[in-house]
Scaffold this motif. Structure first.
Motif, PDB file in Angstrom:
ATOM      1  N   THR A  93     -21.653  13.570  24.932  1.00 34.13           N
ATOM      2  CA  THR A  93     -20.575  13.122  24.060  1.00 34.13           C
ATOM      3  C   THR A  93     -20.918  13.360  22.590  1.00 34.13           C
ATOM      4  O   THR A  93     -22.041  13.109  22.160  1.00 34.13           O
TER       5      THR A  93
ATOM      6  N   GLN B  15     -19.626  12.173  18.904  1.00 34.03           N
ATOM      7  CA  GLN B  15     -18.803  11.278  18.102  1.00 34.03           C
ATOM      8  C   GLN B  15     -18.438  12.014  16.814  1.00 34.03           C
ATOM      9  O   GLN B  15     -19.322  12.440  16.067  1.00 34.03           O
TER      10      GLN B  15
ATOM     11  N   ARG C 115     -20.078  10.712  13.703  1.00 33.07           N
ATOM     12  CA  ARG C 115     -21.502  10.407  13.786  1.00 33.07           C
ATOM     13  C   ARG C 115     -22.358  11.634  14.067  1.00 33.07           C
ATOM     14  O   ARG C 115     -23.388  11.822  13.440  1.00 33.07           O
TER      15      ARG C 115
ATOM     16  N   ILE D 174     -11.588  15.396  18.449  1.00 30.94           N
ATOM     17  CA  ILE D 174     -12.163  15.162  17.133  1.00 30.94           C
ATOM     18  C   ILE D 174     -11.235  15.775  16.086  1.00 30.94           C
ATOM     19  O   ILE D 174     -10.728  16.883  16.267  1.00 30.94           O
TER      20      ILE D 174
ATOM     21  N   SER E 261     -12.693  11.472  13.001  1.00 31.04           N
ATOM     22  CA  SER E 261     -12.424  10.553  14.105  1.00 31.04           C
ATOM     23  C   SER E 261     -12.401  11.347  15.406  1.00 31.04           C
ATOM     24  O   SER E 261     -12.341  12.569  15.411  1.00 31.04           O
TER      25      SER E 261
ATOM     26  N   ILE F  66     -13.555  12.025  19.712  1.00 33.79           N
ATOM     27  CA  ILE F  66     -14.724  12.286  20.555  1.00 33.79           C
ATOM     28  C   ILE F  66     -14.595  13.669  21.176  1.00 33.79           C
ATOM     29  O   ILE F  66     -13.512  14.076  21.591  1.00 33.79           O
TER      30      ILE F  66
END
Length: 124
Positions: free
Chosen positions: A2, A4, A7, A48, A113, A115
């Motif tokens: 995954t 993020q 991140r 994303i 923002s 995933i």
């Protein structure tokens, strides 16, 4: 595996990797364990998004997959597109050659923002 969007990103403006908590092997990016000597099929799906200065949302249809393999000088960074599976071979040599890492790149990552998911399938 995954990703993020806010991140697991290389932030070009700050010159840093924005990454979550440290996990073995000593990186903020979350490692995905693979078997050196294996052949893998990788595919990517993502929601994303980045935001532009005028408030427009841009969806990220690419990610980068990293694997350190000393005997494959042409394969450390792989660009993975949604809808375009990629086949890679993991050599048996290299610092942490038994891990894959995935991330996206952005100029300024503060408003990212979503995933992304890299599906990893051993095929050989």
């Amino acid at each position: 595996m995954t990703i993020q969007g806010n991140r697991d990103v290389v932030d070009i403006t700050s010159g840093t990797i924005k990454a979550g908590p440290l996990t073995p092997p000593n990186s903020g990016l979350t490692p995905y364990k693979v078997t050196p000597g294996g052949i893998y099929s990788l595919s990517y799906s993502s929601n994303i998004s980045y935001n532009t200065n005028n408030g427009k949302q841009l969806f990220v249809n690419k990610c980068i997959v990293y694997n350190t393999t000393d005997s494959h000088p042409d394969g450390w960074f792989y660009i993975l597109d949604t809808g375009s599976p990629l086949i890679i071979r993991i050599s048996e040599t290299g610092y942490y050659s038994n891990y894959l890492f995935a991330f996206v790149i952005d100029i300024l990552s503060v408003d990212n923002s979503g995933i992304g998911t890299v599906t990893v399938t051993q095929i050989g």
